[in-house]
Design a protein around this motif. Sequence first.
Motif, PDB file in Angstrom:
ATOM      1  N   VAL A  71      35.903 -68.781  16.441  1.00 55.34           N
ATOM      2  CA  VAL A  71      34.774 -69.496  16.005  1.00 55.34           C
ATOM      3  C   VAL A  71      35.186 -70.973  15.725  1.00 55.34           C
ATOM      4  CG1 VAL A  71      32.749 -69.427  14.242  1.00 55.34           C
ATOM      5  CG2 VAL A  71      34.204 -67.311  14.820  1.00 55.34           C
ATOM      6  N   GLU A  72      34.533 -71.614  16.877  1.00 54.26           N
ATOM      7  CA  GLU A  72      35.315 -73.190  16.438  1.00 54.26           C
ATOM      8  C   GLU A  72      34.000 -74.096  17.373  1.00 54.26           C
ATOM      9  OE1 GLU A  72      36.068 -76.326  15.829  1.00 54.26           O
ATOM     10  OE2 GLU A  72      38.353 -75.313  15.605  1.00 54.26           O
ATOM     11  N   ASP A  73      33.537 -75.048  16.686  1.00 56.16           N
ATOM     12  CA  ASP A  73      32.528 -75.780  17.265  1.00 56.16           C
ATOM     13  C   ASP A  73      33.168 -77.117  17.947  1.00 56.16           C
ATOM     14  OD1 ASP A  73      33.286 -76.654  14.581  1.00 56.16           O
ATOM     15  OD2 ASP A  73      31.975 -78.096  14.635  1.00 56.16           O
ATOM     16  N   GLU A  74      34.386 -77.429  17.742  1.00 58.64           N
ATOM     17  CA  GLU A  74      34.898 -78.666  18.568  1.00 58.64           C
ATOM     18  C   GLU A  74      35.251 -78.033  19.924  1.00 58.64           C
ATOM     19  OE1 GLU A  74      37.740 -80.709  15.707  1.00 58.64           O
ATOM     20  OE2 GLU A  74      36.755 -79.181  14.493  1.00 58.64           O
ATOM     21  N   PRO A  75      34.552 -78.462  20.991  1.00 55.84           N
ATOM     22  CA  PRO A  75      34.840 -78.057  22.261  1.00 55.84           C
ATOM     23  C   PRO A  75      36.451 -78.191  22.647  1.00 55.84           C
ATOM     24  CG  PRO A  75      32.958 -79.623  22.395  1.00 55.84           C
ATOM     25  CD  PRO A  75      33.660 -79.610  20.963  1.00 55.84           C
ATOM     26  N   THR A 112      46.594 -74.173   8.989  1.00 53.63           N
ATOM     27  CA  THR A 112      45.908 -75.676   8.684  1.00 53.63           C
ATOM     28  C   THR A 112      46.033 -76.347  10.172  1.00 53.63           C
ATOM     29  OG1 THR A 112      47.162 -75.370   6.530  1.00 53.63           O
ATOM     30  CG2 THR A 112      46.267 -77.625   7.302  1.00 53.63           C
ATOM     31  N   LYS A 113      44.919 -77.014  10.263  1.00 54.56           N
ATOM     32  CA  LYS A 113      45.063 -77.959  11.388  1.00 54.56           C
ATOM     33  C   LYS A 113      45.635 -79.300  11.018  1.00 54.56           C
ATOM     34  CE  LYS A 113      40.511 -76.705  13.525  1.00 54.56           C
ATOM     35  NZ  LYS A 113      38.968 -77.295  13.807  1.00 54.56           N
ATOM     36  N   PRO A 114      46.059 -79.969  11.892  1.00 58.05           N
ATOM     37  CA  PRO A 114      46.266 -79.494  13.311  1.00 58.05           C
ATOM     38  C   PRO A 114      47.325 -78.626  13.602  1.00 58.05           C
ATOM     39  CG  PRO A 114      47.291 -81.900  13.046  1.00 58.05           C
ATOM     40  CD  PRO A 114      46.545 -81.305  11.814  1.00 58.05           C
ATOM     41  N   LEU A 124      38.872 -67.954  12.638  1.00 56.88           N
ATOM     42  CA  LEU A 124      37.683 -68.702  12.232  1.00 56.88           C
ATOM     43  C   LEU A 124      37.703 -70.208  11.643  1.00 56.88           C
ATOM     44  CD1 LEU A 124      34.687 -67.951  11.182  1.00 56.88           C
ATOM     45  CD2 LEU A 124      35.569 -66.934   9.198  1.00 56.88           C
ATOM     46  N   ASP A 125      37.076 -71.035  12.291  1.00 57.50           N
ATOM     47  CA  ASP A 125      37.489 -72.382  11.721  1.00 57.50           C
ATOM     48  C   ASP A 125      36.582 -72.559  10.665  1.00 57.50           C
ATOM     49  OD1 ASP A 125      37.926 -75.237  11.688  1.00 57.50           O
ATOM     50  OD2 ASP A 125      35.977 -75.681  12.596  1.00 57.50           O
ATOM     51  N   VAL A 126      36.897 -73.363   9.498  1.00 57.12           N
ATOM     52  CA  VAL A 126      35.943 -73.588   8.217  1.00 57.12           C
ATOM     53  C   VAL A 126      34.937 -74.549   8.450  1.00 57.12           C
ATOM     54  CG1 VAL A 126      36.027 -74.531   5.958  1.00 57.12           C
ATOM     55  CG2 VAL A 126      37.869 -73.040   6.741  1.00 57.12           C
ATOM     56  N   MET A 127      35.110 -75.627   9.012  1.00 53.03           N
ATOM     57  CA  MET A 127      33.845 -76.721   8.980  1.00 53.03           C
ATOM     58  C   MET A 127      33.103 -76.243  10.402  1.00 53.03           C
ATOM     59  SD  MET A 127      34.590 -78.611   6.680  1.00 53.03           S
ATOM     60  CE  MET A 127      33.625 -80.041   6.739  1.00 53.03           C
ATOM     61  N   LEU A 128      31.849 -75.725  10.328  1.00 53.30           N
ATOM     62  CA  LEU A 128      31.024 -75.427  11.444  1.00 53.30           C
ATOM     63  C   LEU A 128      29.719 -75.838  10.919  1.00 53.30           C
ATOM     64  CD1 LEU A 128      32.341 -71.672  11.558  1.00 53.30           C
ATOM     65  CD2 LEU A 128      32.674 -73.073  13.252  1.00 53.30           C
TER      66      LEU A 128
END
Length: 224
Positions: free
Chosen positions: A7-11, A101-103, A51-55
């Motif tokens: 689940v990640e919105d950044e392509p 943690t990203k990156p 699961l990404d947090v910022m979506l």
Amino acid sequence: MARILVVEDEPDVAMLLADDLTSEGHQVEVVRDGETASRRGREPGWDLIILDVMLPGRDGFDVCRDLRRARVRTPIIILTAKTHEAEKILGLDLGADDYVTKPFSPRELRSRIRAVLRRFEGETGDTYRFGDMVINFARAELRRQDKPVDLTPLEFKLLSVFVGRRGRVLSRDQLIQEAWGGQTFVTDRAVDGHIVGLRRKIEPDPGEPRYLVSVRGLGYRFDG
Ligand code: CA
């Protein structure tokens, strides 16, 4: 090989993840928003959800909460850009199994994935998960974040009774019947004492119980 929902919105990040995991032999599907993640995550057959947090829409914490409330037990690794400790703890409190943690480096993520998948391997109906804890009934064992929690046999019995009747109020008499077997004379005060002991071992804050709650005048209820 695992079936993994990403689940990640950044392509760019989504593609990097999908390529990397596919090359590891996993089967990967990508979704890009929280609503879809909450829906797809409930479908059976996933071995892991990343699961990404910022979506857009519902954020990763909301999705994690939705899934655990829906009793989805699939392991979840949260991707957080936030280095703030409270955010990581929030994710684990909501029922995530690990966070990265990203990156992040692909190698780090791969090793976390392997660790989480290993932890879940061989888990059967003999286990029950709540918060960051797993009860293994066959082995009479409770683990928090994979470390054993030292319960007395009676505490384990009590916890099992609560899990079997989760969401329902149990009176002290019922607990005595079921955990002690009603064979011996047990006072209400003794029951309360064991509850306090159990809370110390399973509650993040024993003074403000989240799982083993008191129901005034009636007894106790397990909300795990
Ligand atoms: Ca994002």
